[in-house]
Design a protein around this motif. Structure first.
Motif, short mmCIF file in Angstrom:
data_model
loop_
_atom_site.label_atom_id
_atom_site.label_comp_id
_atom_site.label_asym_id
_atom_site.label_seq_id
_atom_site.Cartn_x
_atom_site.Cartn_y
_atom_site.Cartn_z
N LEU A 46 13.33 -5.48 -48.22
CA LEU A 46 12.21 -5.07 -47.37
C LEU A 46 11.14 -6.15 -47.32
CD1 LEU A 46 11.78 -1.30 -48.33
CD2 LEU A 46 12.58 -2.22 -46.15
N VAL A 47 10.85 -6.78 -48.45
CA VAL A 47 9.85 -7.84 -48.47
C VAL A 47 10.32 -9.02 -47.63
CG1 VAL A 47 8.60 -9.47 -49.92
CG2 VAL A 47 8.96 -7.13 -50.72
N PHE A 48 11.59 -9.39 -47.77
CA PHE A 48 12.13 -10.49 -46.97
C PHE A 48 11.98 -10.19 -45.48
CE2 PHE A 48 15.49 -12.44 -44.53
CZ PHE A 48 15.45 -13.76 -44.93
N ASP A 49 12.39 -8.99 -45.07
CA ASP A 49 12.30 -8.63 -43.66
C ASP A 49 10.85 -8.64 -43.18
OD1 ASP A 49 15.02 -8.32 -43.51
OD2 ASP A 49 14.98 -6.16 -43.83
N ALA A 50 9.95 -8.15 -44.02
CA ALA A 50 8.54 -8.09 -43.62
C ALA A 50 7.95 -9.48 -43.44
CB ALA A 50 7.74 -7.31 -44.66
N LEU A 51 8.31 -10.41 -44.32
CA LEU A 51 7.73 -11.75 -44.26
C LEU A 51 8.35 -12.62 -43.18
CD1 LEU A 51 7.33 -12.64 -48.05
CD2 LEU A 51 5.48 -12.45 -46.38
N PHE A 52 9.66 -12.46 -42.93
CA PHE A 52 10.35 -13.47 -42.13
C PHE A 52 11.17 -12.96 -40.95
CE2 PHE A 52 10.27 -15.14 -46.57
CZ PHE A 52 9.24 -16.03 -46.36
N SER A 53 11.34 -11.65 -40.79
CA SER A 53 12.21 -11.20 -39.71
C SER A 53 11.42 -10.95 -38.43
CB SER A 53 12.95 -9.92 -40.12
OG SER A 53 12.06 -8.82 -40.14
N PRO A 54 12.10 -11.00 -37.24
CA PRO A 54 11.40 -10.82 -35.97
C PRO A 54 10.74 -9.46 -35.83
CG PRO A 54 13.58 -11.76 -35.63
CD PRO A 54 13.51 -11.36 -37.07
N GLY A 55 11.33 -8.42 -36.42
CA GLY A 55 10.80 -7.07 -36.23
C GLY A 55 9.40 -6.88 -36.78
N TRP A 56 8.98 -7.76 -37.69
CA TRP A 56 7.65 -7.64 -38.28
C TRP A 56 6.68 -8.65 -37.68
CZ3 TRP A 56 6.40 -4.21 -42.42
CH2 TRP A 56 7.47 -3.43 -42.85
N GLY A 57 7.10 -9.35 -36.63
CA GLY A 57 6.19 -10.24 -35.93
C GLY A 57 6.01 -11.60 -36.57
N GLY A 58 6.93 -12.00 -37.45
CA GLY A 58 6.79 -13.32 -38.06
C GLY A 58 8.13 -13.98 -38.17
N GLY A 59 8.17 -15.06 -38.94
CA GLY A 59 9.43 -15.71 -39.24
C GLY A 59 10.16 -16.18 -38.00
N TRP A 60 11.44 -15.83 -37.92
CA TRP A 60 12.27 -16.31 -36.84
C TRP A 60 11.79 -15.80 -35.49
CZ3 TRP A 60 16.88 -14.39 -40.12
CH2 TRP A 60 17.11 -15.30 -41.15
N GLY A 61 11.20 -14.60 -35.43
CA GLY A 61 10.84 -14.03 -34.14
C GLY A 61 9.54 -14.58 -33.59
N GLY A 62 8.65 -15.12 -34.42
CA GLY A 62 7.34 -15.55 -33.95
C GLY A 62 7.38 -16.90 -33.29
N GLY A 63 8.18 -17.07 -32.26
CA GLY A 63 8.21 -18.33 -31.52
C GLY A 63 9.37 -19.20 -31.88
N GLY A 64 10.21 -18.81 -32.82
CA GLY A 64 11.31 -19.66 -33.23
C GLY A 64 12.60 -19.27 -32.56
N PHE A 65 13.39 -18.45 -33.23
CA PHE A 65 14.73 -18.12 -32.75
C PHE A 65 14.68 -17.42 -31.39
CE2 PHE A 65 18.15 -15.00 -32.43
CZ PHE A 65 19.24 -15.83 -32.49
N GLU A 66 13.87 -16.34 -31.29
CA GLU A 66 13.93 -15.56 -30.07
C GLU A 66 13.39 -16.32 -28.87
OE1 GLU A 66 12.02 -11.87 -30.85
OE2 GLU A 66 13.84 -10.96 -31.64
N SER A 67 12.24 -17.00 -29.03
CA SER A 67 11.68 -17.71 -27.88
C SER A 67 12.55 -18.90 -27.52
CB SER A 67 10.25 -18.17 -28.19
OG SER A 67 10.25 -19.10 -29.25
N GLY A 68 13.12 -19.58 -28.52
CA GLY A 68 14.01 -20.69 -28.23
C GLY A 68 15.24 -20.22 -27.49
N TYR A 69 15.79 -19.09 -27.92
CA TYR A 69 16.98 -18.56 -27.25
C TYR A 69 16.65 -18.12 -25.83
CZ TYR A 69 20.63 -15.26 -26.01
OH TYR A 69 21.61 -14.59 -25.36
N ASP A 70 15.56 -17.32 -25.68
CA ASP A 70 15.24 -16.77 -24.38
C ASP A 70 14.92 -17.86 -23.36
OD1 ASP A 70 15.66 -14.25 -25.32
OD2 ASP A 70 13.55 -13.83 -25.73
N SER A 71 13.99 -18.77 -23.74
CA SER A 71 13.59 -19.78 -22.78
C SER A 71 14.73 -20.74 -22.50
CB SER A 71 12.37 -20.55 -23.30
OG SER A 71 12.68 -21.23 -24.50
N GLY A 72 15.49 -21.09 -23.53
CA GLY A 72 16.61 -22.01 -23.32
C GLY A 72 17.67 -21.40 -22.45
#
Length: 276
Positions: free
Chosen positions: A180-206
């Motif tokens: 739970l701590v890992f997901d909260a700190l780094f997962s997209p669902g919590w607004g940080g980590g890979w989702g905050g401009g990294g994986f999701e935005s790179g995938y979508d815009s690309g």
């Protein structure tokens, strides 16, 4: 002669394995002795971050010593070397916390590049408790982790308020709390980590840019070829203009699909650069 011809390769193979084992042992001992010397020569300091980093370095020193005592294969000596390098990473962290030069760079640890590093402070609340991560040591983030894969998850290097990854390191699997701590700190669902401009935005815009560019280019080429065919041969629906231009070889749907994933998505985005 026949016996000598068969014994010689076996003899060379045995000697080669003995040399490889001796080299692996010396390499592991070199880093182990360096770790011991730095722990002994570095003052403990007064800050909590410094003390904790040196405690972790001492734990790695003891663990590496036990691994060296038991090692009988090249792989086992390599594991002892890796443990010593982890200890030296904690020594470097202690020096940073004390305001000293961290010293020369170390060989990268296994999974360290893939895990990335914490680049900005962040704070989350999980089950009523606050957890912090920071690129710098502080009184509220005294626990350092050098970065790496922990039971299949990339834990970035940085300073943390709690060593929530240790259970997974020891047990080989994530408990509910640590996950739970890992997901909260780094997962997209919590607004940080890979989702905050990294994986999701790179995938979508690309994907969008690559698909649109490839599709438009393919359509333009198809239209040009259709016009040429109309002028020279008449509008023959069975000629190469339909297949070659819009949807296959010239870059229509194929170009868009490849451009999306390679140009800016999985490859180009690279999970936001590996940092958080």
């Amino acid at each position: 002669m026949v016996g000598a011809r068969y014994r010689e390769p076996m003899w060379w193979s045995r000697r080669r394995k003995e040399r490889e084992l001796a080299d692996a042992r010396e390499e592991a001992l070199r880093w182990y002795e360096r770790l011991g010397g730095q722990i002994m020569n570095l003052p403990p300091g007064e800050e909590a971050a410094t003390k904790q980093a040196l405690v972790d370095a001492g734990e790695r020193y003891n663990a590496a010593g036990g691994q060296l005592d038991r090692a009988t294969t090249v792989k086992q000596y390599e594991l002892a070397r890796e443990t010593s390098l982890e200890g030296l990473a904690y020594v470097r962290a202690a020096r940073v916390a004390m305001g000293l030069d961290p010293g020369p760079e170390l060989p990268p640890l296994a999974g360290q590049r893939q895990a990335g590093a914490v680049r900005q402070p962040r704070s989350v609340e999980v089950q009523g408790q606050e957890y912090r991560a920071s690129p710098r040591p502080a009184s509220d983030t005294p626990y350092y982790y050098p970065g790496g894969m922990v039971s299949g998850r990339p834990v970035p290097s940085g300073w943390y308020s709690e060593p929530w990854w240790k259970t997974a390191l020891v047990a080989g699997a994530w408990g509910v709390g640590g996950a739970l701590v890992f997901d909260a700190l780094f997962s997209p669902g919590w607004g940080g980590g890979w989702g905050g401009g990294g994986f999701e935005s790179g995938y979508d815009s690309g994907y969008d840019q690559g698909f649109d560019a490839g599709y438009d280019q393919g359509q333009d080429q198809a239209q040009d070829q259709d016009q040429g065919q109309d002028q020279d041969q008449g509008a023959d629906y069975t000629d190469a203009s339909y297949d070659t231009g819009g949807y296959d070889d010239s870059g229509g749907y194929d170009g868009g699909y490849d451009g999306g994933f390679d140009g800016g998505g999985f490859d180009g985005g690279d999970f936001g650069g590996g940092d958080f």
